[in-house]
Design a protein around this motif. Sequence first.
Motif, PDB file in Angstrom:
ATOM      1  N   ASN A 121       0.800  -1.189  -0.027  1.00  0.00           N
ATOM      2  CA  ASN A 121      -0.095  -0.140   0.019  1.00  0.00           C
ATOM      3  C   ASN A 121       1.094   1.259   0.140  1.00  0.00           C
ATOM      4  O   ASN A 121       1.932   1.278   0.231  1.00  0.00           O
ATOM      5  CB  ASN A 121      -0.941  -0.007   1.145  1.00  0.00           C
ATOM      6  CG  ASN A 121      -0.373  -0.158   2.472  1.00  0.00           C
ATOM      7  OD1 ASN A 121       0.614   0.627   2.735  1.00  0.00           O
ATOM      8  ND2 ASN A 121      -0.995  -0.597   3.540  1.00  0.00           N
ATOM      9  N   MET A 141      -5.818  -2.083   1.307  1.00  0.00           N
ATOM     10  CA  MET A 141      -6.192  -0.764   0.865  1.00  0.00           C
ATOM     11  C   MET A 141      -6.593  -0.087   2.416  1.00  0.00           C
ATOM     12  O   MET A 141      -6.586   0.884   2.253  1.00  0.00           O
ATOM     13  CB  MET A 141      -7.281  -0.820  -0.015  1.00  0.00           C
ATOM     14  CG  MET A 141      -6.886  -1.470  -1.426  1.00  0.00           C
ATOM     15  SD  MET A 141      -8.179  -1.903  -2.562  1.00  0.00           S
ATOM     16  CE  MET A 141      -8.622  -0.296  -2.998  1.00  0.00           C
ATOM     17  N   ARG A 149     -13.338  -1.570  -7.097  1.00  0.00           N
ATOM     18  CA  ARG A 149     -13.204  -0.081  -7.433  1.00  0.00           C
ATOM     19  C   ARG A 149     -14.614   0.180  -7.959  1.00  0.00           C
ATOM     20  O   ARG A 149     -15.293   1.334  -7.938  1.00  0.00           O
ATOM     21  CB  ARG A 149     -12.070   0.378  -8.283  1.00  0.00           C
ATOM     22  CG  ARG A 149     -10.784   0.288  -7.546  1.00  0.00           C
ATOM     23  CD  ARG A 149      -9.735   0.379  -8.703  1.00  0.00           C
ATOM     24  NE  ARG A 149      -8.480   0.763  -8.011  1.00  0.00           N
ATOM     25  CZ  ARG A 149      -7.031   0.629  -8.317  1.00  0.00           C
ATOM     26  NH1 ARG A 149      -7.047  -0.059  -9.481  1.00  0.00           N
ATOM     27  NH2 ARG A 149      -6.113   0.923  -7.732  1.00  0.00           N
ATOM     28  N   MET A 181      -9.570   4.558   1.378  1.00  0.00           N
ATOM     29  CA  MET A 181      -8.804   3.601   0.601  1.00  0.00           C
ATOM     30  C   MET A 181      -7.358   3.869  -0.053  1.00  0.00           C
ATOM     31  O   MET A 181      -7.643   4.973  -0.337  1.00  0.00           O
ATOM     32  CB  MET A 181      -9.510   2.927  -0.451  1.00  0.00           C
ATOM     33  CG  MET A 181     -10.811   2.158  -0.033  1.00  0.00           C
ATOM     34  SD  MET A 181     -10.470   0.524   0.609  1.00  0.00           S
ATOM     35  CE  MET A 181     -12.241  -0.318   0.606  1.00  0.00           C
ATOM     36  N   GLN A 182      -6.400   3.286   0.414  1.00  0.00           N
ATOM     37  CA  GLN A 182      -5.238   3.520  -0.038  1.00  0.00           C
ATOM     38  C   GLN A 182      -4.922   3.041  -1.335  1.00  0.00           C
ATOM     39  O   GLN A 182      -5.467   2.006  -1.791  1.00  0.00           O
ATOM     40  CB  GLN A 182      -3.936   2.980   0.793  1.00  0.00           C
ATOM     41  CG  GLN A 182      -3.935   3.649   2.164  1.00  0.00           C
ATOM     42  CD  GLN A 182      -2.726   3.108   2.888  1.00  0.00           C
ATOM     43  OE1 GLN A 182      -1.650   3.142   2.267  1.00  0.00           O
ATOM     44  NE2 GLN A 182      -2.718   2.632   4.109  1.00  0.00           N
ATOM     45  N   ILE A 215      -2.472   1.338  -4.069  1.00  0.00           N
ATOM     46  CA  ILE A 215      -1.590   0.023  -4.069  1.00  0.00           C
ATOM     47  C   ILE A 215      -0.562   0.037  -5.149  1.00  0.00           C
ATOM     48  O   ILE A 215      -1.009   0.340  -6.229  1.00  0.00           O
ATOM     49  CB  ILE A 215      -2.328  -1.349  -3.749  1.00  0.00           C
ATOM     50  CG1 ILE A 215      -3.261  -1.736  -4.749  1.00  0.00           C
ATOM     51  CG2 ILE A 215      -2.922  -1.440  -2.419  1.00  0.00           C
ATOM     52  CD1 ILE A 215      -3.756  -3.139  -4.717  1.00  0.00           C
TER      53      ILE A 215
END
Length: 272
Positions: free
Chosen positions: A123, A182, A204, A213-214, A216
């Motif tokens: 991430n 995430m 998504r 949400m990060q 990645i």
Amino acid sequence: MPRLPFRRYFLAAACCLCAAAGPVAWAAAPQPVVLYGDDDYPPYSYVENGQLKGIYTDIVREAVQAMPQYRVQLRPVPWKRGVLMLQTGDAFGLYPPYSWRSERPYVRYSVPLLMEQLVVFCNQDVVAKRALRQWPADYAGLHIGVNAGFLLGDAGLTAALRSGQIVLDAAKGTRTNLLKLMRGRIDCYVSDRLSAQWELQRIRRAGQAGTPMQAIHETAQLAGQQGHLGFTQRQPGAYPYRDDFIDQFNAAIARMQDSGAIRRIVERALQP
């Protein structure tokens, strides 16, 4: 009308019955066989709306259609449970294990069905804090997600990872691991590239309203691995047809590879 002696009458009647029945009476019924597939490894093998689907599922299904001596049923199973069933002999076959013969001596493998490319995803927080150039040296101290029952490599590599203070965190399925990654609950995740990309698109599209949400990133490419249909070596008396089934299945897969059938299955699965 003169009567036939009883013995001659009985034999004549029996011959008439055999002639009437024809070859159907003597044809052996197909041997029932149950094969298990991973229930949570999209796009290769997964359950959707109660149906077992995926690339491996389609490959196996097409191969066994060319084996009329067998009536094959495909059933989904959680991966870890499926591997245990192979170990105990409660399952005849399971797909798609990688060929780890020393770690799973109770499994006999079919010819390879497909090549998968293993990669490491991390991430944004981890990527921003450290350079991740070399696997596994640069990953010391990180929590690495893997699918439950998944083997990263042989016992030597697993020991090296643990000695490098890498924490392996197992969870069921690609989607669960990606969401953990995430959300920052794990640092990195080892997965087949295609499986992770396929599931990431679905996450998504679905959106996760109100959940941060990060991003990645793919940070390392590991060795490719080939998926197989694995057969139990245990309880041989329960599966007297095993050798014949494996021979016929391997021949069917070879024909599918030569004809391009496997390539077409993969292309169909990846169509948007």
